[in-house]
Each structure stands twice: as structure tokens, then as C-alpha cells.
Design a protein around this motif. Structure first.
Motif, PDB file in Angstrom:
ATOM      1  N   ARG A 230       0.823  -1.211   0.000  1.00 15.63           N
ATOM      2  CA  ARG A 230       0.000   0.000   0.000  1.00 15.63           C
ATOM      3  C   ARG A 230       0.858   1.261   0.000  1.00 15.63           C
ATOM      4  NH1 ARG A 230      -3.705  -2.979   3.115  1.00 15.63           N
ATOM      5  NH2 ARG A 230      -2.592  -2.476   5.003  1.00 15.63           N
ATOM      6  N   ALA A 231       1.892   1.261   0.815  1.00 12.66           N
ATOM      7  CA  ALA A 231       2.731   2.457   0.920  1.00 12.66           C
ATOM      8  C   ALA A 231       3.388   2.781  -0.416  1.00 12.66           C
ATOM      9  CB  ALA A 231       3.787   2.251   2.006  1.00 12.66           C
ATOM     10  N   PHE A 232       3.935   1.772  -1.088  1.00 11.32           N
ATOM     11  CA  PHE A 232       4.586   2.019  -2.372  1.00 11.32           C
ATOM     12  C   PHE A 232       3.574   2.448  -3.431  1.00 11.32           C
ATOM     13  CE2 PHE A 232       6.275   0.826  -6.510  1.00 11.32           C
ATOM     14  CZ  PHE A 232       7.564   1.330  -6.451  1.00 11.32           C
ATOM     15  N   LEU A 233       2.412   1.820  -3.445  1.00 13.27           N
ATOM     16  CA  LEU A 233       1.399   2.190  -4.437  1.00 13.27           C
ATOM     17  C   LEU A 233       0.899   3.604  -4.214  1.00 13.27           C
ATOM     18  CD1 LEU A 233      -0.868  -0.943  -5.028  1.00 13.27           C
ATOM     19  CD2 LEU A 233       0.941  -0.015  -6.464  1.00 13.27           C
ATOM     20  N   ARG A 234       0.673   3.984  -2.985  1.00 13.12           N
ATOM     21  CA  ARG A 234       0.212   5.351  -2.735  1.00 13.12           C
ATOM     22  C   ARG A 234       1.209   6.363  -3.278  1.00 13.12           C
ATOM     23  NH1 ARG A 234      -1.307   3.550   3.250  1.00 13.12           N
ATOM     24  NH2 ARG A 234      -3.538   3.095   2.991  1.00 13.12           N
ATOM     25  N   GLN A 235       2.484   6.145  -3.016  1.00 11.98           N
ATOM     26  CA  GLN A 235       3.514   7.069  -3.514  1.00 11.98           C
ATOM     27  C   GLN A 235       3.554   7.076  -5.034  1.00 11.98           C
ATOM     28  OE1 GLN A 235       6.919   5.477  -1.285  1.00 11.98           O
ATOM     29  NE2 GLN A 235       7.068   7.443  -0.262  1.00 11.98           N
ATOM     30  N   SER A 236       3.543   5.885  -5.626  1.00  7.90           N
ATOM     31  CA  SER A 236       3.651   5.794  -7.097  1.00  7.90           C
ATOM     32  C   SER A 236       2.448   6.403  -7.789  1.00  7.90           C
ATOM     33  CB  SER A 236       3.798   4.331  -7.499  1.00  7.90           C
ATOM     34  OG  SER A 236       4.940   3.750  -6.914  1.00  7.90           O
ATOM     35  N   LEU A 237       1.260   6.094  -7.311  1.00  2.00           N
ATOM     36  CA  LEU A 237       0.049   6.589  -7.949  1.00  2.00           C
ATOM     37  C   LEU A 237      -0.101   8.094  -7.831  1.00  2.00           C
ATOM     38  CD1 LEU A 237      -2.292   3.709  -6.763  1.00  2.00           C
ATOM     39  CD2 LEU A 237      -1.716   4.203  -9.161  1.00  2.00           C
ATOM     40  N   GLN A 238       0.499   8.664  -6.780  1.00  4.96           N
ATOM     41  CA  GLN A 238       0.443  10.106  -6.587  1.00  4.96           C
ATOM     42  C   GLN A 238       1.664  10.832  -7.162  1.00  4.96           C
ATOM     43  OE1 GLN A 238      -1.903  11.125  -2.632  1.00  4.96           O
ATOM     44  NE2 GLN A 238      -0.559   9.377  -2.230  1.00  4.96           N
TER      45      GLN A 238
END
Length: 242
Positions: A230-238
Motif C-alpha cells: 500500500r505504501a509504495f502504491l500510494r507514492q507511485s500513484l500520486q
């Protein structure tokens, strides 16, 4: 490649709200278009697209809870494997596991091409999309990785989980901007030492890839793995990862 144990997936669901291998032969006839669902979550027109690929024997619904748990605006693209398996679907024919490394790679490359077409279709229909991130577990992880190395013009970042890292990046164009591999250290299907050596080799060739492993975890997911996911996806998607 076997799907993750049901009990562990249910544990992850309850704790974190996530549900989550012959010779070359003539390629089988390509079936009809892939079934998929795509929807906006958290905003009418999100600027990021998350492509999530289920494991063998699962369905796109596997990703419903995890997407909601991200807590950020995102458009989803959740394809379904074309072949029935158990209570769900799978991506490849039954002889996939009997093939050589090269044969498996060919299977994954062909399916990745079909998925790339879906990404192009969704991007054309939603011009507001500025970033694309792909993720997947097991066979879905193999496909997420292949999309990252074969279609970096479409994919900004990737989070493949429980993947063999089949195939090699070409010289041009470069691989997607960031790949994070997540895997259990007790994985009986994909030895963690193989993954570590493969990632080190790719890093030495300039590929922007890293790996994170989890003690006592097999070919499965865990609360710690899902939190990092979740942490990596939140950063990448934003757009917070260079």
C-alpha cells in the motif's frame, strides 16, 4: 504456479482489508477480448491508473478491498484471466508449468501484449490519466513485471509479488521508472535466493528495481507485505516516486 493458501489470504483480508511456472511450440489461437472492469474510485476523474492482476484460480474481485484500502483517488483496471480454473480464472494454458524458462517467458510475453492493449484502450478513453502503476501476485506478478520491462512507455511503476522475474529488459526503451518486488523468504515455489540474485543482476545492469522479503512467509501475502504494498502504491500513484 500455485495460488496462495486460502487461510493466509483470509487472514490478510480480516487484518488489512485485502483479499491478494517444453520446447517451443506453436502459440495457441488467441481467444476473444479479455474480460475486465474499470472504474473510478475516490474521485470522478482520477489522474492515476492502477492495473491489478489476480493470481491463478482467483478473479478481479480479489482486488476490490485492497483498492479501497489505498484511500486515494485512482482508476482501476482489473482484467480477468481468460481460462477457468477452480473457482476463478487463470492466465495460461494447463501446460504452462511444464515448459522451460523460455517457454514460460513466451507465454507471459503474449499475455502481457494483450494487457498492454487494454491499458492503451483505457488511457485513450480517459485522457486525464497521467500515471500507470501495475501490480499482481504469482502469475499476476509475472505479468506485472513483464509489462514493466516490455512496455515502459505505458507503465510508470510496478509492484510484482511472488514473481519469477521472467525475461530480460531490452536495451531500448528503458524499463519502467521503479519496480519493487515483494516476496516471502520461505517461498517453496520461487526460492528467495534466486530472486535476490536476479534483482542484484538487474540492478548491476542499471534497472531501477529493488526487492523486499518477509521472514516466515511462503508463496503468499502477510500483513507486513500488504502494508508495504500500500505504501509504495500510494507514492507511485500520486507521482511521489522519481
Amino acid at each position: 504456479m500455485r495460488e496462495p493458501r486460502t487461510a493466509a489470504v483470509l487472514l490478510a483480508l480480516s487484518l488489512l482489508g485485502m483479499g491478494c511456472a517444453g520446447a517451443r511450440s506453436t502459440p495457441p489461437a488467441v481467444p476473444g477480448p479479455l474480460v475486465y472492469k474499470s472504474e473510478a474510485v475516490g474521485a470522478p476523474k482520477p489522474e492515476a491508473l492502477l492495473v491489478a492482476l489476480h493470481f491463478s484460480g482467483s478473479t478481479p474481485a480479489f482486488w476490490d478491498a485492497p483498492v479501497q484500502s489505498l484511500g486515494i483517488p485512482v482508476r482501476t483496471l482489473l482484467p480477468q484471466g481468460p481460462r477457468p480454473r477452480r473457482d476463478g480464472f487463470t492466465w495460461f494454458q494447463a501446460d504452462h508449468e511444464e515448459k522451460t524458462w523460455e517457454g514460460k517467458t513466451e507465454d507471459v510475453e503474449r499475455m502481457a501484449e494483450r494487457l498492454a492493449e487494454l491499458i492503451r484502450e483505457v488511457r485513450a478513453a480517459h485522457p486525464e490519466l497521467r500515471r500507470v502503476v501495475v501490480t499482481g501476485f504469482s502469475y499476476g506478478g509475472d505479468l506485472a513485471w513483464m509489462l514493466a520491462i516490455r512496455h515502459p512507455e505505458l507503465v510508470d511503476a510496478a509492484v510484482p509479488m511472488g514473481t519469477r522475474l521472467l525475461g530480460d529488459p531490452g536495451q531500448e526503451p528503458p524499463v519502467s521508472r521503479k519496480v519493487l518486488v515483494l516476496q516471502g523468504e520461505q517461498d517453496a515455489i520461487i526460492p528467495v535466493q534466486h530472486t535476490r540474485e536476479r534483482v542484484a543482476e538487474l540492478q548491476g545492469r542499471g534497472v531501477p528495481i529493488d526487492v523486499r522479503t518477509y521472514p516466515d512467509l511462503g508463496h503468499d501475502v502477510s500483513p507486513a507485505l500488504l502494508e508495504d504494498w500500500r505504501a509504495f502504491l500510494r507514492q507511485s500513484l500520486q507521482g511521489q516516486i522519481d
